[in-house]
Motif scaffolding. Structure first.
Motif, PDB file in Angstrom:
ATOM      1  N   ILE A   9      43.116  34.295  20.747  1.00 52.52           N
ATOM      2  CA  ILE A   9      42.105  33.228  20.817  1.00 52.52           C
ATOM      3  C   ILE A   9      41.250  33.219  19.552  1.00 52.52           C
ATOM      4  CG2 ILE A   9      40.015  32.461  22.017  1.00 52.52           C
ATOM      5  CD1 ILE A   9      41.376  33.575  24.612  1.00 52.52           C
ATOM      6  N   LEU A  10      40.774  34.392  19.154  1.00 49.16           N
ATOM      7  CA  LEU A  10      39.932  34.468  17.956  1.00 49.16           C
ATOM      8  C   LEU A  10      40.719  34.161  16.691  1.00 49.16           C
ATOM      9  CD1 LEU A  10      37.810  37.613  18.859  1.00 49.16           C
ATOM     10  CD2 LEU A  10      37.073  35.225  18.837  1.00 49.16           C
ATOM     11  N   SER A  11      41.986  34.564  16.646  1.00 44.49           N
ATOM     12  CA  SER A  11      42.828  34.283  15.482  1.00 44.49           C
ATOM     13  C   SER A  11      42.962  32.782  15.262  1.00 44.49           C
ATOM     14  CB  SER A  11      44.220  34.893  15.661  1.00 44.49           C
ATOM     15  OG  SER A  11      44.154  36.299  15.648  1.00 44.49           O
ATOM     16  N   ARG A  60      46.975  43.970  27.061  1.00 43.31           N
ATOM     17  CA  ARG A  60      47.183  42.531  27.290  1.00 43.31           C
ATOM     18  C   ARG A  60      45.882  41.758  27.134  1.00 43.31           C
ATOM     19  NH1 ARG A  60      50.002  39.697  32.539  1.00 43.31           N
ATOM     20  NH2 ARG A  60      49.933  37.601  31.704  1.00 43.31           N
ATOM     21  N   PHE A  61      44.791  42.309  27.659  1.00 39.70           N
ATOM     22  CA  PHE A  61      43.487  41.659  27.545  1.00 39.70           C
ATOM     23  C   PHE A  61      43.087  41.481  26.087  1.00 39.70           C
ATOM     24  CE2 PHE A  61      38.883  42.185  26.982  1.00 39.70           C
ATOM     25  CZ  PHE A  61      38.427  41.063  27.650  1.00 39.70           C
ATOM     26  N   PHE A  62      43.182  42.554  25.296  1.00 33.33           N
ATOM     27  CA  PHE A  62      42.755  42.480  23.904  1.00 33.33           C
ATOM     28  C   PHE A  62      43.727  41.679  23.047  1.00 33.33           C
ATOM     29  CE2 PHE A  62      40.159  46.150  25.270  1.00 33.33           C
ATOM     30  CZ  PHE A  62      38.925  45.632  24.942  1.00 33.33           C
ATOM     31  N   ASP A  63      45.024  41.671  23.391  1.00 28.40           N
ATOM     32  CA  ASP A  63      45.973  40.802  22.689  1.00 28.40           C
ATOM     33  C   ASP A  63      45.607  39.338  22.890  1.00 28.40           C
ATOM     34  OD1 ASP A  63      47.493  42.857  21.628  1.00 28.40           O
ATOM     35  OD2 ASP A  63      48.993  42.813  23.230  1.00 28.40           O
ATOM     36  N   THR A  64      45.252  38.985  24.119  1.00 28.29           N
ATOM     37  CA  THR A  64      44.853  37.607  24.425  1.00 28.29           C
ATOM     38  C   THR A  64      43.575  37.236  23.691  1.00 28.29           C
ATOM     39  OG1 THR A  64      45.871  37.792  26.601  1.00 28.29           O
ATOM     40  CG2 THR A  64      44.276  36.009  26.291  1.00 28.29           C
ATOM     41  N   THR A  81      45.091  41.814  14.813  1.00 30.20           N
ATOM     42  CA  THR A  81      45.985  42.642  15.628  1.00 30.20           C
ATOM     43  C   THR A  81      45.162  43.727  16.296  1.00 30.20           C
ATOM     44  OG1 THR A  81      46.504  44.037  13.734  1.00 30.20           O
ATOM     45  CG2 THR A  81      48.003  42.223  14.175  1.00 30.20           C
ATOM     46  N   VAL A  82      45.637  44.156  17.458  1.00 29.20           N
ATOM     47  CA  VAL A  82      44.912  45.142  18.250  1.00 29.20           C
ATOM     48  C   VAL A  82      45.896  46.187  18.755  1.00 29.20           C
ATOM     49  CG1 VAL A  82      43.484  45.497  20.296  1.00 29.20           C
ATOM     50  CG2 VAL A  82      43.323  43.354  19.035  1.00 29.20           C
ATOM     51  N   LYS A  83      45.493  47.452  18.697  1.00 34.38           N
ATOM     52  CA  LYS A  83      46.294  48.525  19.282  1.00 34.38           C
ATOM     53  C   LYS A  83      45.361  49.346  20.169  1.00 34.38           C
ATOM     54  CE  LYS A  83      49.172  52.505  18.376  1.00 34.38           C
ATOM     55  NZ  LYS A  83      49.657  53.450  17.381  1.00 34.38           N
ATOM     56  N   VAL A  84      45.682  49.396  21.452  1.00 32.88           N
ATOM     57  CA  VAL A  84      44.856  50.127  22.410  1.00 32.88           C
ATOM     58  C   VAL A  84      45.449  51.514  22.594  1.00 32.88           C
ATOM     59  CG1 VAL A  84      44.043  50.210  24.795  1.00 32.88           C
ATOM     60  CG2 VAL A  84      44.190  48.021  23.595  1.00 32.88           C
TER      61      VAL A  84
END
Length: 51
Positions: free
Chosen positions: A28-30, A20-24, A38-41
């Protein structure tokens, strides 16, 4: 030089919602950079130690 006050050590318990942190952050950066991010943890596997 201490003035008689105790040092307080913070104790952190619980879990951190990394996805959730990295999606947010990605959202913001997008928007700011006008790109798609996109981010996958994934959780790092623990290394087995030989005894």
């Amino acid at each position: 030089m201490e003035t008689g006050k105790e040092k307080i050590q913070p104790v952190i318990t619980g879990t951190f919602p990394a996805q959730r942190f990295f999606d947010t952050l990605a959202a913001i950066l997008s928007r700011r950079e006008n790109v798609t991010i996109t981010v996958k943890v994934t959780q790092e596997e623990k290394q087995k130690t030989a005894v």
